[in-house]
Design an enzyme around this catalytic site. Structure first.
Site, mmCIF file in Angstrom:
data_model
loop_
_atom_site.group_PDB
_atom_site.id
_atom_site.type_symbol
_atom_site.label_atom_id
_atom_site.label_comp_id
_atom_site.label_asym_id
_atom_site.label_seq_id
_atom_site.Cartn_x
_atom_site.Cartn_y
_atom_site.Cartn_z
ATOM 1 N N ASP A 76 0.944 -1.239 0.025
ATOM 2 C CA ASP A 76 -0.022 0.195 -0.019
ATOM 3 C C ASP A 76 0.910 1.107 -0.019
ATOM 4 O OD1 ASP A 76 -0.060 1.026 3.080
ATOM 5 O OD2 ASP A 76 0.012 -1.119 3.127
ATOM 6 N N ASP A 165 -9.836 3.263 5.606
ATOM 7 C CA ASP A 165 -8.681 3.337 6.479
ATOM 8 C C ASP A 165 -9.132 4.102 7.786
ATOM 9 O OD1 ASP A 165 -6.478 3.739 7.844
ATOM 10 O OD2 ASP A 165 -5.091 4.534 6.309
ATOM 11 N N GLU A 167 -8.146 4.173 11.705
ATOM 12 C CA GLU A 167 -7.178 3.934 12.889
ATOM 13 C C GLU A 167 -6.840 4.764 13.668
ATOM 14 O OE1 GLU A 167 -3.349 4.140 11.208
ATOM 15 O OE2 GLU A 167 -4.009 3.971 9.216
#
Length: 277
Positions: A76, A165, A167
């Site tokens: 990524d 994403d 987090e």
């Protein structure tokens, strides 16, 4: 009888040791850094990328020592990597990639075209990801921004569903100032809007520790959304509630060519199946 006059007093010279001590102190004070402020450690908005807080919160314990199932290597990337040498990665066995497209509703990756198209052009299956900032706008709004700026999906056999994403917050409070129930609502709004726009269930990228702390270890997304778990260790470890297996695993931020390396939990034909929907 002669008169003895005392000699005039002479200025006393400083001792050499005293001079040296004074010089050292002056040099030390001159080179001391100024006191740090709370803002010194906060990165610029837009600079976040997958796994930014994994090492700090979850630790670094090494690379995988081996697996029983077939794994397919992936990477990524974000603007942090700049122009990527995709042919080098391909020649080293990397077969899939995720590229950061957006963050919040205020940032798009300036290297997105080179990274997204470059990975596709060497033969990789690729997808786009969105770095969530639940403290700036609601989930549905960010899903729209993501789809409108590279996060869409097409049934070409080479495009993976978009990834959320979600987090550790690199800009402030770990959970973006939200309660666990409010965070679940934010994530649900993003996922629902993404599916409404693309027809696909988005991948969820997270860490078990963050998910437990910030969603209360909510299990309600496991039946529809593939899990991409981050843990820099020799094993995946415990998964968030509801998921009995992971689809992807980010296992290191210090891999060759590009830092963030991942394992798809299956052979290449299963990765192609995920792309095809």
């Amino acid at each position: 009888m002669p008169v003895h006059r005392p000699e005039p007093l002479r200025p006393r010279r400083p001792r050499l040791a005293g001079l040296l001590l004074t010089a050292v102190l002056a040099l030390t004070l001159a080179t001391q850094p100024s006191p740090a402020t709370a803002d010194d450690d906060i990165p610029a908005r837009g600079s976040a990328h997958m796994g930014m807080g994994v090492a700090a919160h979850d630790g670094v314990h090494g690379l995988p020592v081996g697996t029983l199932a077939t794994q397919t290597e992936g990477v990524d990337v974000s603007s942090y990597q700049g122009d990527v040498a995709w042919s080098t990665l391909w020649n080293n066995g990397v077969r899939w990639a995720y590229v950061k497209a957006t963050e919040g509703t205020y940032y798009t990756n300036p290297y997105f075209a080179q990274q997204y198209n470059g990975s596709y052009n060497v033969g990789m299956i690729r997808g786009a990801y969105h770095f969530a900032t639940p403290d700036t706008t609601n989930g549905a709004t960010q899903a729209d921004y993501f789809v409108d700026h590279g996060g869409g999906w097409s049934r070409d056999g080479k495009t993976l569903p978009g990834a959320l994403d979600i987090e550790w917050n690199p800009y402030g409070d770990d959970c973006y100032g939200k309660t666990q129930s409010a965070m679940v609502t934010w994530i649900r709004d993003f996922l629902n809007q993404y599916k409404a726009r693309t027809g696909r269930d988005a991948v969820i990228y997270t860490t078990t520790s963050w998910w437990t702390q910030c969603t209360g270890n909510y299990s309600g997304f496991a039946s529809a959304n593939p899990l991409w778990v981050a843990r820099y260790a020799s094993t995946v470890g415990d998964l968030p509630a509801g998921w009995s297996y992971h689809t992807m695993w980010q296992y290191t931020s210090s891999g060759p060519t590009v830092g963030d390396h991942n394992k798809f939990n299956g052979a290449l034909d299963r990765l192609q199946a995920l792309a095809n929907g």
